[in-house]
Design a protein around this motif. Structure first.
Motif, PDB file in Angstrom:
ATOM      1  N   UNK A 127      44.868  30.959  54.012  1.00  0.00           N
ATOM      2  CA  UNK A 127      44.530  29.946  54.831  1.00  0.00           C
ATOM      3  C   UNK A 127      43.889  28.554  54.091  1.00  0.00           C
ATOM      4  N   UNK A 128      44.589  28.443  52.878  1.00  0.00           N
ATOM      5  CA  UNK A 128      44.192  27.361  52.226  1.00  0.00           C
ATOM      6  C   UNK A 128      44.889  25.994  52.418  1.00  0.00           C
ATOM      7  N   UNK A 129      44.167  25.038  52.613  1.00  0.00           N
ATOM      8  CA  UNK A 129      44.958  23.575  53.162  1.00  0.00           C
ATOM      9  C   UNK A 129      45.927  23.105  52.089  1.00  0.00           C
ATOM     10  N   UNK A 130      46.997  22.618  52.424  1.00  0.00           N
ATOM     11  CA  UNK A 130      48.108  22.080  51.706  1.00  0.00           C
ATOM     12  C   UNK A 130      48.293  20.549  52.039  1.00  0.00           C
ATOM     13  N   UNK A 131      48.503  19.495  50.994  1.00  0.00           N
ATOM     14  CA  UNK A 131      48.834  18.456  51.024  1.00  0.00           C
ATOM     15  C   UNK A 131      49.596  17.609  50.161  1.00  0.00           C
ATOM     16  N   UNK A 132      49.966  16.749  50.504  1.00  0.00           N
ATOM     17  CA  UNK A 132      51.094  15.946  49.675  1.00  0.00           C
ATOM     18  C   UNK A 132      50.540  14.472  49.555  1.00  0.00           C
ATOM     19  N   UNK A 133      50.645  13.910  48.248  1.00  0.00           N
ATOM     20  CA  UNK A 133      50.112  12.576  48.118  1.00  0.00           C
ATOM     21  C   UNK A 133      51.457  11.744  47.913  1.00  0.00           C
ATOM     22  N   UNK A 134      51.532  10.961  49.006  1.00  0.00           N
ATOM     23  CA  UNK A 134      52.768  10.259  49.401  1.00  0.00           C
ATOM     24  C   UNK A 134      53.005   8.798  48.488  1.00  0.00           C
ATOM     25  N   UNK A 135      52.665   8.880  47.171  1.00  0.00           N
ATOM     26  CA  UNK A 135      52.733   7.738  46.517  1.00  0.00           C
ATOM     27  C   UNK A 135      53.893   6.970  46.643  1.00  0.00           C
ATOM     28  N   UNK A 163      50.592  20.554  57.362  1.00  0.00           N
ATOM     29  CA  UNK A 163      50.934  19.953  55.997  1.00  0.00           C
ATOM     30  C   UNK A 163      50.311  18.614  55.840  1.00  0.00           C
ATOM     31  N   UNK A 164      49.236  18.459  55.320  1.00  0.00           N
ATOM     32  CA  UNK A 164      48.237  17.109  55.322  1.00  0.00           C
ATOM     33  C   UNK A 164      49.243  16.217  54.098  1.00  0.00           C
ATOM     34  N   UNK A 176      41.534  16.973  52.705  1.00  0.00           N
ATOM     35  CA  UNK A 176      41.851  18.236  52.226  1.00  0.00           C
ATOM     36  C   UNK A 176      40.331  19.072  52.249  1.00  0.00           C
ATOM     37  N   UNK A 177      39.365  18.375  51.915  1.00  0.00           N
ATOM     38  CA  UNK A 177      37.702  18.810  51.891  1.00  0.00           C
ATOM     39  C   UNK A 177      37.424  18.952  53.401  1.00  0.00           C
ATOM     40  N   UNK A 178      37.882  18.247  54.287  1.00  0.00           N
ATOM     41  CA  UNK A 178      37.470  18.461  55.720  1.00  0.00           C
ATOM     42  C   UNK A 178      37.990  19.794  56.155  1.00  0.00           C
ATOM     43  N   UNK A 179      39.372  20.058  55.788  1.00  0.00           N
ATOM     44  CA  UNK A 179      40.078  21.142  56.318  1.00  0.00           C
ATOM     45  C   UNK A 179      39.289  22.395  55.591  1.00  0.00           C
ATOM     46  N   UNK A 180      38.905  22.374  54.477  1.00  0.00           N
ATOM     47  CA  UNK A 180      38.332  23.313  53.811  1.00  0.00           C
ATOM     48  C   UNK A 180      36.939  23.665  54.206  1.00  0.00           C
ATOM     49  N   UNK A 181      36.234  22.868  54.825  1.00  0.00           N
ATOM     50  CA  UNK A 181      34.917  22.634  55.338  1.00  0.00           C
ATOM     51  C   UNK A 181      35.095  23.785  56.535  1.00  0.00           C
TER      52      UNK A 181
END
Length: 185
Positions: A127-135, A163-164, A176-181
């Motif tokens: 249940x770990x959050x996942x994100x992409x940095x859309x540079x 998918x953040x 991601x930190x908010x989702x981890x919290x």
């Protein structure tokens, strides 16, 4: 704090903005007390990210299969370099050491790793959050495609929303930190 597993290219890409964003992410991760888990290379965006985290006193764990140590040019300045037998063990080790996942620009390996981690989340294996940095809009075409899979009924909206994405390193880490919290409480 948390360890972020980051999937990213072993090349720099053509636009220097990718390298700049990678370094900014590494500095921001270390400033917030987060460690890096990644593929262990000293080249491309991979090496730049590790160096950026190390420059700011952060912890870095690299994971690399023996057959890639020479090809991907293992980073010899890491506090921890875990050598494994194959790619399956690499991905499993990286996931085991991570509290969240991030994808930066990269090629087919980056895409494969991103989708595997996301699939594992969908299947309830973590249940770990996942994100992409859309540079520079790098992931925009992929994100639009994923939105179309929802529109066509092949992906549910809740899975897509898991998918953040963010264009700036600080904004992505905030999300991601908010989702981890939320997952900790």
């Amino acid at each position: 704090m948390s360890n972020f597993c980051v999937y990213l290219g072993s090349r720099d890409g053509r636009d220097p903005v990718f390298l700049e964003a990678t370094r900014a992410l590494g500095h921001e991760m270390a400033a917030r007390g987060h460690g890096l888990v990644y593929g262990g290379a000293r080249i491309g965006l991979m090496g730049a990210l590790a160096n950026a985290v190390l420059e700011k006193g952060g912890n870095v764990i690299g994971v690399m299969p023996d057959h890639l140590v020479e090809r991907e040019q293992a980073h010899e300045g890491l506090p921890t370099l875990i050598r494994v037998n194959n790619m399956h063990e690499r991905k499993a080790s990286m996931a085991a050491h991570a509290d969240a996942f991030i994808a930066l620009p990269g090629g087919i390996g980056t895409m494969e790793e991103l989708f595997e981690a996301w699939t594992w989340q969908y299947l309830g294996l973590h249940d770990k959050p996942i994100g992409v940095l859309d540079t520079a809009g790098f992931y925009s075409p992929l994100l639009a495609f994923l939105d179309s899979t929802v529109e066509h009924g092949f992906l549910n909206g809740r899975t897509r929303d898991s998918l953040i994405d963010a264009a700036e390193p600080a904004a992505l880490l905030d999300a991601l930190e908010a989702r981890l919290a939320v997952s900790v409480t």
